[in-house]
Design a protein around this motif. Sequence first.
Motif, PDB file in Angstrom:
ATOM      1  N   VAL A  23       0.842  -1.206   0.000  1.00 13.23           N
ATOM      2  CA  VAL A  23       0.000   0.000   0.000  1.00 13.23           C
ATOM      3  C   VAL A  23       0.875   1.254   0.000  1.00 13.23           C
ATOM      4  O   VAL A  23       0.644   2.196  -0.769  1.00 13.23           O
ATOM      5  N   ASP A  24       1.885   1.262   0.847  1.00 12.90           N
ATOM      6  CA  ASP A  24       2.731   2.460   0.912  1.00 12.90           C
ATOM      7  C   ASP A  24       3.511   2.663  -0.378  1.00 12.90           C
ATOM      8  O   ASP A  24       3.788   3.795  -0.773  1.00 12.90           O
ATOM      9  N   LYS A  25       3.845   1.562  -1.038  1.00 13.21           N
ATOM     10  CA  LYS A  25       4.563   1.694  -2.302  1.00 13.21           C
ATOM     11  C   LYS A  25       3.664   2.325  -3.363  1.00 13.21           C
ATOM     12  O   LYS A  25       4.093   3.142  -4.159  1.00 13.21           O
ATOM     13  N   GLN A  26       2.379   1.941  -3.334  1.00 10.02           N
ATOM     14  CA  GLN A  26       1.458   2.474  -4.342  1.00 10.02           C
ATOM     15  C   GLN A  26       0.935   3.850  -3.976  1.00 10.02           C
ATOM     16  O   GLN A  26       0.796   4.715  -4.827  1.00 10.02           O
ATOM     17  N   ARG A  27       0.649   4.079  -2.693  1.00 13.35           N
ATOM     18  CA  ARG A  27      -0.063   5.299  -2.295  1.00 13.35           C
ATOM     19  C   ARG A  27       0.798   6.315  -1.544  1.00 13.35           C
ATOM     20  O   ARG A  27       0.380   7.461  -1.363  1.00 13.35           O
ATOM     21  N   ASN A  52     -17.493  -1.411   2.244  1.00 14.40           N
ATOM     22  CA  ASN A  52     -16.884  -2.228   1.208  1.00 14.40           C
ATOM     23  C   ASN A  52     -15.492  -1.702   0.885  1.00 14.40           C
ATOM     24  O   ASN A  52     -15.262  -0.489   0.934  1.00 14.40           O
ATOM     25  N   LEU A  53     -14.595  -2.602   0.573  1.00 10.31           N
ATOM     26  CA  LEU A  53     -13.223  -2.211   0.230  1.00 10.31           C
ATOM     27  C   LEU A  53     -12.975  -2.422  -1.251  1.00 10.31           C
ATOM     28  O   LEU A  53     -13.625  -3.252  -1.892  1.00 10.31           O
ATOM     29  N   VAL A  54     -12.025  -1.669  -1.759  1.00 13.08           N
ATOM     30  CA  VAL A  54     -11.694  -1.741  -3.179  1.00 13.08           C
ATOM     31  C   VAL A  54     -10.241  -2.152  -3.352  1.00 13.08           C
ATOM     32  O   VAL A  54      -9.342  -1.555  -2.757  1.00 13.08           O
ATOM     33  N   TYR A  55     -10.050  -3.173  -4.155  1.00 12.36           N
ATOM     34  CA  TYR A  55      -8.692  -3.589  -4.552  1.00 12.36           C
ATOM     35  C   TYR A  55      -8.463  -3.191  -6.003  1.00 12.36           C
ATOM     36  O   TYR A  55      -9.331  -3.367  -6.853  1.00 12.36           O
ATOM     37  N   ASN A  56      -7.312  -2.637  -6.274  1.00 13.27           N
ATOM     38  CA  ASN A  56      -6.902  -2.459  -7.666  1.00 13.27           C
ATOM     39  C   ASN A  56      -5.492  -3.017  -7.827  1.00 13.27           C
ATOM     40  O   ASN A  56      -4.691  -2.982  -6.880  1.00 13.27           O
ATOM     41  N   PRO A  57      -5.183  -3.579  -8.993  1.00 11.73           N
ATOM     42  CA  PRO A  57      -3.870  -4.200  -9.169  1.00 11.73           C
ATOM     43  C   PRO A  57      -2.733  -3.204  -8.936  1.00 11.73           C
ATOM     44  O   PRO A  57      -2.897  -1.996  -9.153  1.00 11.73           O
ATOM     45  N   LEU A  58      -1.606  -3.733  -8.497  1.00  8.91           N
ATOM     46  CA  LEU A  58      -0.454  -2.864  -8.234  1.00  8.91           C
ATOM     47  C   LEU A  58       0.251  -2.450  -9.517  1.00  8.91           C
ATOM     48  O   LEU A  58       1.007  -1.496  -9.535  1.00  8.91           O
ATOM     49  N   GLY A  59       0.009  -3.161 -10.584  1.00  8.43           N
ATOM     50  CA  GLY A  59       0.691  -2.821 -11.835  1.00  8.43           C
ATOM     51  C   GLY A  59      -0.265  -2.866 -13.011  1.00  8.43           C
ATOM     52  O   GLY A  59      -1.490  -2.769 -12.855  1.00  8.43           O
ATOM     53  N   HIS A  80      -4.729   9.927 -14.913  1.00  9.65           N
ATOM     54  CA  HIS A  80      -4.125  10.550 -13.738  1.00  9.65           C
ATOM     55  C   HIS A  80      -2.827   9.854 -13.310  1.00  9.65           C
ATOM     56  O   HIS A  80      -1.994   9.545 -14.136  1.00  9.65           O
ATOM     57  N   ARG A  81      -2.706   9.560 -11.996  1.00  8.21           N
ATOM     58  CA  ARG A  81      -1.412   9.079 -11.504  1.00  8.21           C
ATOM     59  C   ARG A  81      -1.010   7.772 -12.173  1.00  8.21           C
ATOM     60  O   ARG A  81       0.149   7.609 -12.575  1.00  8.21           O
ATOM     61  N   PHE A  82      -1.963   6.846 -12.287  1.00  6.54           N
ATOM     62  CA  PHE A  82      -1.598   5.567 -12.908  1.00  6.54           C
ATOM     63  C   PHE A  82      -1.260   5.760 -14.385  1.00  6.54           C
ATOM     64  O   PHE A  82      -0.315   5.162 -14.897  1.00  6.54           O
ATOM     65  N   LEU A  88       2.277   4.827 -16.210  1.00  2.88           N
ATOM     66  CA  LEU A  88       2.386   4.017 -17.425  1.00  2.88           C
ATOM     67  C   LEU A  88       3.211   4.751 -18.472  1.00  2.88           C
ATOM     68  O   LEU A  88       4.082   4.153 -19.139  1.00  2.88           O
ATOM     69  N   LEU A  89       2.959   6.034 -18.614  1.00  2.00           N
ATOM     70  CA  LEU A  89       3.704   6.810 -19.618  1.00  2.00           C
ATOM     71  C   LEU A  89       5.183   6.842 -19.269  1.00  2.00           C
ATOM     72  O   LEU A  89       6.036   6.657 -20.137  1.00  2.00           O
ATOM     73  N   SER A  90       5.481   7.059 -17.975  1.00  7.48           N
ATOM     74  CA  SER A  90       6.896   7.169 -17.593  1.00  7.48           C
ATOM     75  C   SER A  90       7.621   5.838 -17.753  1.00  7.48           C
ATOM     76  O   SER A  90       8.838   5.801 -17.939  1.00  7.48           O
TER      77      SER A  90
END
Length: 243
Positions: free
Chosen positions: A43-47, A77-84, A122-124, A128-130
């Motif tokens: 989580v800390d790596k992503q957020r 409810n919680l939301v999961y999104n892939p890390l990559g 946005h951030r994701f 991806l672009l970078s």
Amino acid sequence: MRVIDRCNLTILGEPGCETLAHFLAEQQVEITASLPCYLEENVDKQRGDGVFQASLDGLRRLNTLGYGLPESGLILNLVYNPLGASLPPDQATLEQTYKEQLATRYGIVFNQLFTIANMPIHRFGSQLLSRNEFGNYMSLLKNSSKPRNLESVMCKTLISVGWQGQVFDCDFNQMLGLPLGGEPAGLIHLGELLDADFSGRPIRVADHCYGCTAGQGSGCGGALVQEATPQATTAIQQPVTDR
Ligand code: SF4
């Protein structure tokens, strides 16, 4: 009317927002909150540093109020999104793992886990672009898109309302500042639409919509269709390493 607060858990402990969770409980507002993993490192790596612990504090605050507890009527409810740059794993399998891990590690309970594909915005999108992965990810979304998911994309039954009352077809369009479909004049305030009939109105779509129609499909209510995609279920078992 069913109202869902699309909640960033860390806000619940911010100065000036300490009463927000209590207000939401009083109003019987359903909470859908992002928690991309049950492991702090991921989580800390992503957020960002400290986000995981702040999110746990938010979840404990909500559980204390009754959110996520059986019979309380307060839905968390919680939301999961892939890390990559991959599609989400099977929702039901991952929900079971989340429930076990959050309960045994932190004593936290919740109602449902929703798996949502990362939107290439946005951030994701910038990540991806970078990494020069934007084209490949868009190809993955387009090639995995299923026409059946068009029947149940969330913009057909929900609208998204920004904190200033402006209305959007969904929260992704809200992030992009895209006004309601069929509204060339620009952003519309909820107050102008309270008595409006939304049936048959056009929805504003763009390439990011493939994020909703790829694979099992996704939206704020999670997967649109339950199907096994076992290749990704192990992706969050261990902290990610540098990509
Ligand atoms: S991103 Fe597109 S398909 Fe998905 S909910 Fe929004 S408008 Fe609908």
